[in-house]
Design an enzyme around this catalytic site. Structure first.
Site, PDB file in Angstrom:
ATOM      1  N   ARG A 280       0.716  -1.159   0.080  1.00 53.70           N
ATOM      2  CA  ARG A 280      -0.006  -0.034   0.072  1.00 53.70           C
ATOM      3  C   ARG A 280       1.056   1.224  -0.008  1.00 53.70           C
ATOM      4  NH1 ARG A 280      -1.965  -3.672   3.825  1.00 53.70           N
ATOM      5  NH2 ARG A 280      -4.053  -4.495   3.521  1.00 53.70           N
TER       6      ARG A 280
ATOM      7  N   LYS B   3      -1.684  -2.801   8.174  1.00 50.91           N
ATOM      8  CA  LYS B   3      -2.787  -2.627   8.867  1.00 50.91           C
ATOM      9  C   LYS B   3      -3.085  -3.047  10.281  1.00 50.91           C
ATOM     10  CE  LYS B   3      -6.000  -1.023   5.114  1.00 50.91           C
ATOM     11  NZ  LYS B   3      -7.451  -1.346   4.519  1.00 50.91           N
TER      12      LYS B   3
ATOM     13  N   HIS C  27      -2.728   2.508  -5.505  1.00 47.42           N
ATOM     14  CA  HIS C  27      -3.691   1.257  -5.434  1.00 47.42           C
ATOM     15  C   HIS C  27      -3.706   0.572  -6.559  1.00 47.42           C
ATOM     16  CE1 HIS C  27      -5.262  -0.424  -1.712  1.00 47.42           C
ATOM     17  NE2 HIS C  27      -6.312  -0.721  -2.606  1.00 47.42           N
TER      18      HIS C  27
ATOM     19  N   ARG D   6      -1.201  -1.751  -7.164  1.00 52.02           N
ATOM     20  CA  ARG D   6      -1.392  -2.912  -6.286  1.00 52.02           C
ATOM     21  C   ARG D   6      -2.264  -3.796  -6.775  1.00 52.02           C
ATOM     22  NH1 ARG D   6      -1.222  -4.470  -0.629  1.00 52.02           N
ATOM     23  NH2 ARG D   6      -3.179  -5.035   0.208  1.00 52.02           N
TER      24      ARG D   6
ATOM     25  N   HIS E 110      -3.496  -9.177   3.282  1.00 54.77           N
ATOM     26  CA  HIS E 110      -5.147  -9.258   3.541  1.00 54.77           C
ATOM     27  C   HIS E 110      -5.214 -10.179   4.568  1.00 54.77           C
ATOM     28  CE1 HIS E 110      -5.843  -8.218  -1.214  1.00 54.77           C
ATOM     29  NE2 HIS E 110      -5.964  -6.960  -0.275  1.00 54.77           N
TER      30      HIS E 110
ATOM     31  N   TYR F  71      -9.405 -10.523  -7.162  1.00 59.63           N
ATOM     32  CA  TYR F  71      -8.376 -10.572  -8.042  1.00 59.63           C
ATOM     33  C   TYR F  71      -8.417 -11.647  -9.176  1.00 59.63           C
ATOM     34  CZ  TYR F  71      -6.439  -6.874  -5.236  1.00 59.63           C
ATOM     35  OH  TYR F  71      -6.402  -5.647  -4.636  1.00 59.63           O
TER      36      TYR F  71
END
Length: 316
Positions: free
Chosen positions: A167, A191, A262, A265, A288, A297
């Site tokens: 990110r 995150k 993004h 990404r 994730h 994806y």
């Protein structure tokens, strides 16, 4: 409602309700380990909910947050044209808030457990074709050929974003010690303050070496600290600058969609899967928490395969 109650202005939160928000922010940051950005977003949603509650009834208190109030808040936003994806996120934020209110005994029971989020329509993200990605990297490398420090840095930005799929916030947060050039691995803080290791390839390694050799030394000063990527004045680069770099590089690629970091990404994840990478490996690389997020994806790859089939097969 009492006849002498003060009229509540739209968006205003009474002091008796707003007084709880500092404790909530501390909970999100210290106990839940949420990022500064996430804390701001959750606080904004909690403030919006409390303002809606007070606007409906100026005498309302926390115990008046029930399922009807929560649904009314979401309905008002839906009527204002808020996107379903945003409503789904705000539903999750409301549930977090009411769970905290219940756990801290500010309200007797949690109405959020029965609050159902509107199902979001997930759209497939725009991605570069592999040829377009190669052209973008070549454009960035050509710009860096003159060894101008900012151009060398800009090449590294697009190379690392595409090579690693990290990110933009993770990229801007990298320190010198987070780059293992010999093993070609980044140490990334993602995150929820979760750390992961992400590999990168030889072209990105060359871009790192060029930046550390001829780019960063020309910009470094007392403001730089251990930051990997620097701005013109020597401070750590911010996300806005990185986004501008990506947009400018992709503008040089004919037919490429308008994408930011993004988008690189998304492109990296899609190209990994198209190249045969395992879905769970891609999940780990991207950081994730849910495999369902990574599975998006696979739909991108299938959609592109279908488009080629429809165009090329005689009986499509």
């Amino acid at each position: 409602m009492s006849s002498h109650a003060k009229r509540q202005e739209p968006g205003e939160v009474p002091a008796r309700l707003a007084a709880h928000l500092d404790a909530y922010a501390e909970y999100l940051s210290l106990e839940r380990g949420r990022s500064e950005h996430t804390v701001r977003a959750y606080l904004a949603d909690a403030r919006s909910l409390l303002a809606h509650l007070a606007a409906a009834s100026p005498d309302a208190d926390l115990e008046d947050i029930d399922l009807r109030a929560l649904r009314s808040w979401l309905s008002a936003q839906a009527s204002a044209g808020v996107a379903r994806t945003t409503l789904a996120r705000r539903t999750a934020a409301a549930r977090t808030f009411t769970a905290w209110l219940t756990r801290t005994r500010r309200i007797p029971r949690d109405p959020g457990v029965r609050l159902v989020a509107p199902k979001a329509h997930r759209t497939l993200p725009a991605v570069l074709r592999q040829g377009q990605a190669a052209e973008a990297m070549q454009a960035a490398e050509s710009g860096a050929a003159q060894l101008e420090p900012i151009a060398v840095r800009d090449r590294l930005i697009v190379e690392l974003l595409y090579a690693s799929g990290i990110r933009v916030g993770e990229l801007c947060g990298l320190d010198l010690d987070d780059v293992d050039l010999e093993r070609r691995v980044l140490r990334v803080l993602g995150k929820g303050n979760k750390q992961r290791s992400v590999p990168f390839g030889a072209p990105a390694a060359a871009a790192v070496d060029a930046w550390l050799t001829s780019g960063r030394p020309a910009l470094v000063n007392e403001r730089s600290g251990r930051a990997l990527l620097l701005g013109r004045r020597g401070g750590r680069i911010d996300q806005r600058q990185a986004r501008s770099v990506v947009h400018e590089v992709l503008e040089a690629v004919p037919g490429a969609p308008s994408l930011g970091p993004h988008g690189l990404r998304h492109s990296a994840a899609t190209h990994l899967l198209e190249g045969g990478a395992d879905l769970r490996v891609v999940q780990e690389l991207l950081g994730h928490s849910s495999l369902a997020t990574t599975q998006l994806y696979t739909h991108v790859s299938v959609a592109r395969l279908r488009a080629v089939h429809d165009q090329a097969h005689p009986r499509a």
